[in-house]
Design a protein around this motif. Structure first.
Motif, PDB file in Angstrom:
ATOM      1  N   VAL A 119      -2.670  -0.324  -6.545  1.00 59.00           N
ATOM      2  CA  VAL A 119      -2.448  -1.337  -5.511  1.00 59.00           C
ATOM      3  C   VAL A 119      -3.784  -1.797  -4.935  1.00 59.00           C
ATOM      4  CG1 VAL A 119      -1.521  -1.731  -3.203  1.00 59.00           C
ATOM      5  CG2 VAL A 119      -0.111  -0.630  -4.927  1.00 59.00           C
ATOM      6  N   GLY A 120      -4.700  -0.841  -4.729  1.00 61.69           N
ATOM      7  CA  GLY A 120      -6.032  -1.209  -4.255  1.00 61.69           C
ATOM      8  C   GLY A 120      -6.742  -2.123  -5.241  1.00 61.69           C
ATOM      9  N   ILE A 169       4.915   3.430  -4.489  1.00 61.85           N
ATOM     10  CA  ILE A 169       4.505   4.451  -5.454  1.00 61.85           C
ATOM     11  C   ILE A 169       4.701   3.937  -6.852  1.00 61.85           C
ATOM     12  CG2 ILE A 169       4.956   6.344  -3.904  1.00 61.85           C
ATOM     13  CD1 ILE A 169       7.607   6.776  -5.322  1.00 61.85           C
ATOM     14  N   SER A 226      -0.574   5.037  -8.162  1.00 59.05           N
ATOM     15  CA  SER A 226       0.002   3.808  -7.613  1.00 59.05           C
ATOM     16  C   SER A 226      -0.853   3.253  -6.488  1.00 59.05           C
ATOM     17  CB  SER A 226       1.423   4.077  -7.113  1.00 59.05           C
ATOM     18  OG  SER A 226       2.262   4.497  -8.155  1.00 59.05           O
ATOM     19  N   ILE A 227      -1.278   4.133  -5.596  1.00 57.44           N
ATOM     20  CA  ILE A 227      -2.115   3.674  -4.487  1.00 57.44           C
ATOM     21  C   ILE A 227      -3.427   3.097  -5.011  1.00 57.44           C
ATOM     22  CG2 ILE A 227      -3.411   4.435  -2.456  1.00 57.44           C
ATOM     23  CD1 ILE A 227      -1.186   6.457  -1.936  1.00 57.44           C
ATOM     24  N   VAL A 235       0.822  -1.203   0.000  1.00 54.04           N
ATOM     25  CA  VAL A 235       0.000   0.000   0.000  1.00 54.04           C
ATOM     26  C   VAL A 235       0.857   1.255   0.000  1.00 54.04           C
ATOM     27  CG1 VAL A 235      -1.751   1.255   1.319  1.00 54.04           C
ATOM     28  CG2 VAL A 235      -1.892  -1.208   1.104  1.00 54.04           C
ATOM     29  N   VAL A 236       2.053   1.159   0.573  1.00 54.99           N
ATOM     30  CA  VAL A 236       2.918   2.333   0.645  1.00 54.99           C
ATOM     31  C   VAL A 236       3.761   2.542  -0.602  1.00 54.99           C
ATOM     32  CG1 VAL A 236       3.067   2.234   3.145  1.00 54.99           C
ATOM     33  CG2 VAL A 236       4.714   0.967   1.780  1.00 54.99           C
ATOM     34  N   VAL A 253       1.913   8.951  -7.430  1.00 50.16           N
ATOM     35  CA  VAL A 253       1.676   8.299  -6.141  1.00 50.16           C
ATOM     36  C   VAL A 253       0.201   7.928  -6.006  1.00 50.16           C
ATOM     37  CG1 VAL A 253       1.615   8.669  -3.657  1.00 50.16           C
ATOM     38  CG2 VAL A 253       3.625   9.324  -4.950  1.00 50.16           C
TER      39      VAL A 253
END
Length: 543
Positions: free
Chosen positions: A435-436, A30, A431-432, A27-28, A428
Motif C-alpha cells: 500500500v505504501g 491486509i 500488504s502494508i 493503509v489498514v 499483513v
C-alpha cells in the motif's frame, strides 16, 4: 493545463482518474485482493452531446487518455475500415468516427452565411511527455490559445491552440481542425485515423478558442487500439496474468481434489469451506480472463461477463474473509460451533459483500471519468472500514484461540495455529508495504507516465490472496488422521505428540487406586474373620 506542467495537471487531474488521495484509506488493509481491476470503461470512447469547459483563454473537452504501443504495421489514414475486416493485428491508432459539433443557434445566426469558415474546433493528440509543447509556456505566456500579441511575433495564428512543433518530430502533438461554415449549427469531422508510431501515454482534447462558440456540444466516438487489440496498454498484461492465475487455481484445485478423494472418509467440515474458496477463485480468474479477451477483441466491455466477474470477485473476497475469521475463532478445532456469534459473522459478511459488489460494479461498468474523487472515496471508505473490522476481529480471535490451546496443552494444534498466525502476520506486513508503494507510485506519477507498470498494482493483491490460500491448504490438508486437528469433546483434549490423552490417563489412575482400596478392604475383612474364629475356638476349649 497546457501552458506548463502545473496547468496541465490542473486540467487533467479530475479527468484521468488518478485518485491517489483516497488510497490513504487503504493503509489498514491486509492481504485481501482489494481492487484487482483497473477502472477503464472501453477503448471505444463515446460522446453524447457533452459540453466543453473553460480553461484559461480556451474551451476544452477531454476525449480520453490511454497508454498506446507503437504500431507494428503501417496504417493508411485515408482507408475506411471495411465491415469484413476481421482483425487489425499490428496496428496502433486513434480513429475519429462520426464526431459532430453543434453550436448554439444564437452563435450561428451572428455569422455571415456566405463565409466559409465561421468557427474552428481542434482535436489535439498529445503524448504526455510532450505536454510542454502545448500552450504558451515556451513563449512565457499562460495562454493556451494564440492572442493577437503572440500572433504579431509570428509564433502562432489567432484563434488556434498554441502548439510548439519540434522539427525532429513535426507530427507530435497532432492537430486536426474542423470548421463551421456559414450559419450552420452543426459540423462533422471527416473520418480520420491517426497512426501511433511512438509508445507512450496519449491524451485527446477537443478545443476551441472563440468565445462565441460557448455552449457547443460534441457527439460521436473515437476508437483507440493497440497493436495486439483494443485493451488499453496498462490493462493488456492483465489478460495474460488472469490466464496464468486461472491455471494456477486449476492446478491447486486438482491437487486438493486428489487429496480429498484419497481421504474422502476423513474429510472435516473446514475442508469443504476451503474447497468452496478454491472453486470461487478458479471461476473468478476464468471470468476475468474471458472478460478481458472479449474487451480486447471488440473494444467494449461485455456487460454480462463483467457483471458475473464482479459478482464472483465480491463473493470470493467475502467467503475468503469469513473463512479466515472462523478458522481464527478455532471453528472445528477448539469449538464445534460458533454459537451465538454466527449471526454477527454473517451480518459482517453480508454487509461486506453488498459494498464490495457495489464498488466493483461502479468501477468496472463505467468509464474512468464517470466518478469524481469524492464519489469514489464515498464508495471506497465503507469497504476499507469493513476490512479493518475483519483484521481486528481475526487477530483478536487468534489470540484467544492460541491462549486456549496453550492452557489445554494441545501442542499439535498450538503449533498449527502458530504457523497460521505467522503466515497472516507476514501477509499483513507485505500488504502494508505494498500500500505504501502504491501511494508512492500514484503520487509520483499523477499523469500515468508509468502506465506500463501499472498492471502490477492490482496483480499483487490477487497473487497474495492465492499464496495465502495455498498456505491454508497445506496446513489443513486432508489426511488419514483428521482428528489430530479436529475438535475433541473431552475437556482436556489429547496430547497429540505423545498419543496419550489426559482423560484416559486419569481414568486409568483412578481405576488402579480403586482396585488397591478394594484389596485393602478384603484383607481387613479376612483378618477380622480369622480373629473372630480364633476367639470362638478358645471359648470352646474353656468349656
Amino acid at each position: 493545463m497546457m501552458g506548463n506542467n502545473r496547468e496541465f495537471i490542473c486540467l487533467s487531474y479530475d479527468l484521468i482518474g488518478n485518485g491517489y488521495f483516497q488510497k490513504l484509506t487503504f493503509v489498514v488493509l491486509i492481504y485481501f485482493s482489494c481492487f484487482a481491476i483497473n477502472q477503464v470503461g472501453a477503448s471505444i470512447h463515446e460522446y453524447q452531446n457533452q459540453s466543453f469547459f473553460r480553461r484559461s483563454n480556451s474551451f476544452f473537452f477531454h476525449g480520453g487518455s490511454e497508454g498506446l504501443y507503437a504500431s507494428k504495421l503501417h496504417v493508411d489514414p485515408d482507408k475506411k475500415p471495411s465491415p469484413e475486416e476481421n482483425h487489425l493485428n499490428g496496428k496502433s491508432f486513434i480513429r475519429f468516427e462520426s464526431i459532430t459539433f453543434r453550436r448554439p443557434k444564437e452563435s450561428a445566426e451572428k455569422k455571415n452565411e456566405m463565409q466559409q469558415k465561421t468557427g474552428l474546433v481542434e482535436a489535439i493528440i498529445v503524448e504526455v511527455k510532450d505536454r510542454e509543447k502545448i500552450g504558451g509556456s515556451y513563449l512565457h505566456s499562460a495562454a493556451i490559445c494564440c492572442t493577437p500579441d503572440l500572433s504579431k511575433e509570428g509564433s502562432c495564428n489567432v484563434g488556434e491552440v498554441i502548439i510548439h512543433q519540434d522539427p525532429n518530430y513535426p507530427y507530435n502533438p497532432q492537430r486536426i481542425q474542423t470548421f463551421f461554415e456559414g450559419k450552420t449549427e452543426e459540423t462533422t469531422m471527416l473520418l480520420q485515423t491517426v497512426e501511433i508510431n511512438h509508445t507512450g501515454m496519449y491524451y485527446l482534447y477537443f478545443m476551441f478558442c472563440d468565445p462565441e462558440l460557448m455552449g457547443t456540444t460534441i457527439s460521436g466516438r473515437t476508437v483507440w487500439r493497440n497493436p495486439d487489440g483494443y485493451l488499453p496498454g496498462k490493462m493488456a498484461p492483465l489478460m495474460t496474468y488472469f490466464g496464468l492465475m486461472s491455471l494456477a487455481y486449476l492446478g491447486l484445485g486438482l491437487v486438493w481434489f486428489l487429496w480429498s478423494v484419497q481421504y474422502w472418509k476423513d474429510i472435516i467440515q473446514l475442508q469443504y469451506h476451503i474447497t468452496a474458496v478454491i472453486g470461487l477463485g478458479m471461476c473468478e480468474m476464468a471470468l476475468w480472463y474471458f472478460e478481458y479477451a472479449n474487451f480486447n477483441a471488440t473494444g467494449n466491455r461485455p456487460m454480462g461477463i463483467t457483471l458475473w466477474a464482479v459478482t464472483f470477485t465480491a463473493v470470493k473476497k467475502t467467503v475468503s474473509r469469513l473463512l479466515l475469521l472462523v478458522v481464527s475463532m478455532g471453528y472445528g478445532v477448539v469449538r464445534p460451533t460458533l454459537g451465538g456469534v454466527i449471526l454477527k459473522v454473517l451480518l459482517l459478511g453480508l454487509t461486506y459483500f453488498v459494498f464490495s459488489e457495489a464498488l466493483g460494479l461502479v468501477e468496472n461498468l463505467g468509464n474512468i471519468d464517470d466518478l469524481t474523487g469524492k464519489a469514489r472515496l464515498f464508495l471506497v471508505l465503507p469497504v476499507s472500514l469493513l476490512d479493518a473490522c475483519f483484521i481486528i476481529w481475526i487477530f483478536s480471535a487468534l489470540s484467544q484461540t492460541l491462549e486456549k490451546l496453550q492452557i489445554r496443552r494441545s501442542m499439535a494444534k498450538f503449533a498449527l495455529y502458530r504457523k497460521f498466525t505467522n503466515s497472516l502476520a507476514i501477509s499483513v506486513l507485505l500488504s502494508i508495504a505494498w500500500v505504501g508503494y502504491e501511494l508512492y507510485f500514484n503520487a509520483a506519477d499523477p499523469l500515468s507516465e508509468l502506465w506500463q507498470r501499472a498492471w502490477i498494482i492490482p496483480a499483487f493483491w490477487n497473487l497474495l490472496a492465492f499464496v495465502l490460500l495455498v498456505v491454508i491448504c497445506s496446513l489443513w490438508a486432508p489426511s488419514n488422521n483428521p482428528t489430530r486437528y479436529a475438535y475433541s469433546e473431552e475437556t482436556g483434549d489429547e496430547l497429540e505428540d505423545e498419543g496419550i490423552s489426559l482423560t484416559s490417563s486419569s481414568v486409568l489412575l483412578a481405576g488402579e487406586s480403586a482396585n488397591k482400596q478394594l484389596e485393602r478392604k478384603e484383607r481387613r475383612a479376612s483378618n477380622a474373620d480369622l480373629f473372630r474364629l480364633g476367639e470362638e475356638a478358645e471359648e470352646d476349649k474353656r468349656e
